[in-house]
Design an enzyme around this catalytic site. Structure first.
Site, short mmCIF file in Angstrom:
data_model
loop_
_atom_site.label_atom_id
_atom_site.label_comp_id
_atom_site.label_asym_id
_atom_site.label_seq_id
_atom_site.Cartn_x
_atom_site.Cartn_y
_atom_site.Cartn_z
N LYS A 272 0.85 -1.20 0.00
CA LYS A 272 0.00 0.00 0.00
C LYS A 272 0.88 1.25 0.00
O LYS A 272 1.68 1.44 0.91
CB LYS A 272 -0.89 0.04 1.25
CG LYS A 272 -1.94 1.15 1.15
CD LYS A 272 -2.64 1.42 2.47
CE LYS A 272 -1.99 2.52 3.24
NZ LYS A 272 -2.01 3.84 2.60
N GLU B 83 11.04 1.71 9.51
CA GLU B 83 11.90 2.87 9.24
C GLU B 83 11.05 4.10 9.55
O GLU B 83 10.11 4.41 8.82
CB GLU B 83 12.36 2.86 7.79
CG GLU B 83 13.16 1.60 7.49
CD GLU B 83 13.94 1.67 6.20
OE1 GLU B 83 13.66 2.54 5.36
OE2 GLU B 83 14.84 0.84 6.03
N CYS C 5 13.23 12.07 5.42
CA CYS C 5 13.52 11.66 6.80
C CYS C 5 14.98 11.88 7.15
O CYS C 5 15.34 11.93 8.32
CB CYS C 5 13.14 10.20 6.97
SG CYS C 5 13.91 9.14 5.74
N GLU D 56 9.88 16.18 15.28
CA GLU D 56 10.08 16.13 13.83
C GLU D 56 9.09 17.08 13.15
O GLU D 56 7.88 16.92 13.31
CB GLU D 56 9.86 14.70 13.32
CG GLU D 56 10.20 14.55 11.86
CD GLU D 56 9.88 13.17 11.29
OE1 GLU D 56 8.82 12.62 11.61
OE2 GLU D 56 10.72 12.66 10.53
P1 NDP Z 1 2.53 7.89 8.11
O1 NDP Z 1 3.08 7.12 9.25
O2 NDP Z 1 1.37 8.75 8.33
O3 NDP Z 1 2.12 6.92 6.92
C1 NDP Z 1 2.99 6.01 6.32
C2 NDP Z 1 2.19 4.93 5.62
O4 NDP Z 1 1.49 4.17 6.60
C3 NDP Z 1 1.12 5.47 4.69
O5 NDP Z 1 0.96 4.58 3.61
C4 NDP Z 1 -0.10 5.48 5.58
O6 NDP Z 1 -1.28 5.50 4.85
C5 NDP Z 1 0.10 4.17 6.32
N1 NDP Z 1 -0.61 4.04 7.58
C6 NDP Z 1 -1.11 5.01 8.40
N2 NDP Z 1 -1.72 4.45 9.47
C7 NDP Z 1 -1.59 3.11 9.34
C8 NDP Z 1 -2.01 1.99 10.13
N3 NDP Z 1 -2.67 2.14 11.26
N4 NDP Z 1 -1.70 0.75 9.70
C9 NDP Z 1 -1.01 0.58 8.56
N5 NDP Z 1 -0.62 1.59 7.75
C10 NDP Z 1 -0.89 2.84 8.15
O7 NDP Z 1 3.77 8.69 7.52
P2 NDP Z 1 3.74 9.77 6.38
O8 NDP Z 1 3.18 9.19 5.14
O9 NDP Z 1 3.15 11.02 6.96
O10 NDP Z 1 5.31 9.99 6.11
C11 NDP Z 1 6.08 10.85 6.84
C12 NDP Z 1 6.84 10.11 7.92
O11 NDP Z 1 7.62 9.07 7.35
C13 NDP Z 1 7.82 11.01 8.64
O12 NDP Z 1 7.75 10.77 10.03
C14 NDP Z 1 9.16 10.55 8.12
O13 NDP Z 1 10.22 10.78 8.99
C15 NDP Z 1 8.94 9.10 7.90
N6 NDP Z 1 9.91 8.56 6.96
C16 NDP Z 1 10.90 7.74 7.42
C17 NDP Z 1 11.88 7.26 6.58
C18 NDP Z 1 12.94 6.33 7.07
O14 NDP Z 1 13.57 5.69 6.23
N7 NDP Z 1 13.17 6.19 8.36
C19 NDP Z 1 11.91 7.64 5.16
C20 NDP Z 1 10.82 8.51 4.78
C21 NDP Z 1 9.86 8.95 5.65
P3 NDP Z 1 -2.01 6.91 4.54
O15 NDP Z 1 -1.01 7.83 3.99
O16 NDP Z 1 -3.02 6.50 3.57
O17 NDP Z 1 -2.55 7.36 5.86
#
Ligand code: NDP
Length: 481
Positions: A174, A249, A283, A384
């Site tokens: 997803k 991550e 990130c 963050e």
């Molecule tokens: P989110 O945690 O909001 O979402 C990440 C993914 O998880 C999306 O596909 C989201 O869907 C999905 N999701 C949300 N809730 C659930 C759940 N309960 N169960 C399963 N899946 C779920 O992050 P963001 O998309 O806002 O991305 C930003 C964040 O990602 C920042 O904190 C950033 O630091 C981190 N990040 C970390 C990286 C790393 O390598 N450590 C690299 C890049 C980003 P939907 O969007 O549809 O809600």
């Protein structure tokens, strides 16, 4: 309107419920398409397709799997311009960035893992004196879930999918609901490349429904997730009692530590990039800048001058250095930190305002913002923000810089600017992070382990680490006479 579809069992199909979610173009704030609001039933169908495909896919030869992955890599490369335009429109990032980074790296994920799997060897240990030999079989896990965020959409989506498929797993994936477009285009590419049906299934929808359905499905054996720390905690709570393998991550609040003995011009150029690339929505961005006291005033003057010269503009314009933030909600979240700066005893040195781009007045634009903070303990340095906002503050000694760097709940990456070898080694040993860059930033070699410490995650991906994550080791011990 560009409506996208789920990719299940090799076919493109609408959500079973018939429900759709609006997809926004952040550069103008308008809805430009619809995405499936998939339910548990869609996820169930995807899992069933993957279960059916697994016996065949997991027993294909490494050469067969490799050749399909390399074909996908080629097709992504061939469609570079088209995919980059789609990514830029969906996410708001400058087209130049999508062309130079996002799409080429998505292609190289398939290229790398398509090749790496042909070199993936298991270990053997001879138990000398016992007339025994141990060898380790590494079997695919079965069905795995891959969930990715919106900041580097295709790049991070393929970072998970490519090693999972290479290792012989079938995948239910997803993308973020905020940026689904290139994941959808990837499903078309997979069909064109001849990926057998059910091997990869892409289900679009909301995190707390579609994502949650993937995480809690009993037939899904592992979850590779990149996203926010709070979401990661939630996923861990759901998956841990089912003993699923987890790779998380998560967020970062990365220090960028600058010493007087650095190569100043290189540091300055790179620091502008590491602060604001992708509107600061990486990130790995260095969001807390610590500068040695004797260099501080010069750095402050030069850095602020460079940041003021950054052009915020429509993502499709070649001269835009920064595009739009990904969504209205995210823009407001980032902006709230700027508004709160005076309460944190902090001073905005430049930026701090929303930007109106002519012709795109409802887009989500924000000036690159530099804030001088008095203490590392303030909210601006501890939480963050994930936008075009960096803080700067001076430090006196190596030990003070190190403690500033480590005094935070996150531990993803750090950047160090120095030409002193002993200092480099001391910091490399002591920094509580998963990735240290010295005199560079965001230089990636796909063979290296990638991931964070502390609240930035659990586990490592990249290179052999990813192939190990997506396989189950089984040791066989044979005694002979
Ligand atoms: P989110 O945690 O909001 O979402 C990440 C993914 O998880 C999306 O596909 C989201 O869907 C999905 N999701 C949300 N809730 C659930 C759940 N309960 N169960 C399963 N899946 C779920 O992050 P963001 O998309 O806002 O991305 C930003 C964040 O990602 C920042 O904190 C950033 O630091 C981190 N990040 C970390 C990286 C790393 O390598 N450590 C690299 C890049 C980003 P939907 O969007 O549809 O809600």
């Amino acid at each position: 309107m560009q409506n996208i579809q789920n990719y299940i069992n090799g076919k493109l199909q609408p959500p079973l419920s018939g429900e759709w979610i609006d997809n926004y173009d952040p550069s103008c704030g308008e809805v430009y398409g619809k995405i499936p609001n998939s339910s548990e039933e869609d996820v169930e169908e995807a899992v069933q397709a993957a279960v059916k495909a697994f016996p065949g896919w997991s027993t294909t030869t490494v050469e067969e799997r490799s050749s399909i992955l390399l074909k996908i890599a080629d097709l992504i490369e061939e469609k570079l311009q088209f995919l980059a335009e789609a990514e830029s429109k969906d996410n708001g990032k400058p087209i130049s960035l999508a062309l130079a980074v996002d799409i080429p790296r998505a292609s190289s994920n398939f290229l790398f893992f398509g090749n790496a799997i042909t070199q993936f060897a298991s270990e053997a240990h001879e138990s000398v004196g016992h007339y025994a030999i141990n060898f380790t079989l590494r079997k695919p896990l079965g069905i795995v879930g891959c969930i990715s965020p919106w900041n580097l959409p295709l790049y991070l989506f393929t970072w998970k999918i490519a090693p999972a498929l290479a290792a012989g797993n079938c995948v239910v994936a997803k993308p973020s609901e905020v940026t689904p477009m290139t994941a959808y285009l990837l499903s078309e590419i997979c069909i064109e490349a001849g990926l057998p049906e059910g091997v990869l299934n892409i289900v679009h929808g909301l995190g707390n429904t579609t994502g949650q359905a993937i995480v809690k499905h009993p037939k899904i054996k592992a979850i590779s997730f990149t996203g926010g720390t709070t979401t990661g905690e939630h996923i861990a709570r759901t998956a841990a009692p089912m003993f699923k393998k987890l790779s998380l991550e998560l967020g970062g609040k990365n220090p960028n530590i600058i010493f007087t003995d650095c190569d100043y011009e290189k540091m300055l150029n790179t620091t502008v990039r590491s602060s604001f690339a992708n509107q600061g929505q990486i990130c790995l961005c260095g969001s807390r800048i610590f500068v040695e006291e004797s260099l501080y005033e010069k750095f402050k003057t030069d850095f602020v001058a460079r940041v003021k010269a950054i052009k915020v503009g429509h993502p499709s314009q070649n001269d835009s250095n920064l595009g739009a933030l990904v969504s209205k909600e995210h823009l407001e979240k980032v902006y709230s930190y700027i508004e709160d700066a005076p309460n944190q005893n902090a001073t905005i040195l430049c930026g701090g305002k929303k930007v109106t781009v002519e012709g795109y007045e409802n887009g989500y634009y924000l000036e690159p913002t530099v804030i001088e903070v008095k203490t590392n303990q303030c909210k601006l340095n501890q939480e963050e923000i994930f936008g075009p906002v960096v803080t700067i503050m001076p430090f006196k000694t190596d030990e003070e810089a190190l403690s500033f760097a480590n005094e935070v709940r996150y531990g993803l990456s750090a950047t160090l600017w120095t030409n002193n070898l002993n200092r480099t080694m001391h910091f490399s040993n002591e920094l509580q992070v998963g990735v240290v860059w010295v005199n560079t930033w965001l230089m990636r070699d796909l063979r290296t382990p990638f991931g964070g410490m502390k609240d930035s995650g659990v586990g490592r991906e990249g290179g052999q680490e990813a192939l190990r994550f997506f396989t189950e080791p089984k040791n066989v011990c044979i005694q002979y006479s």
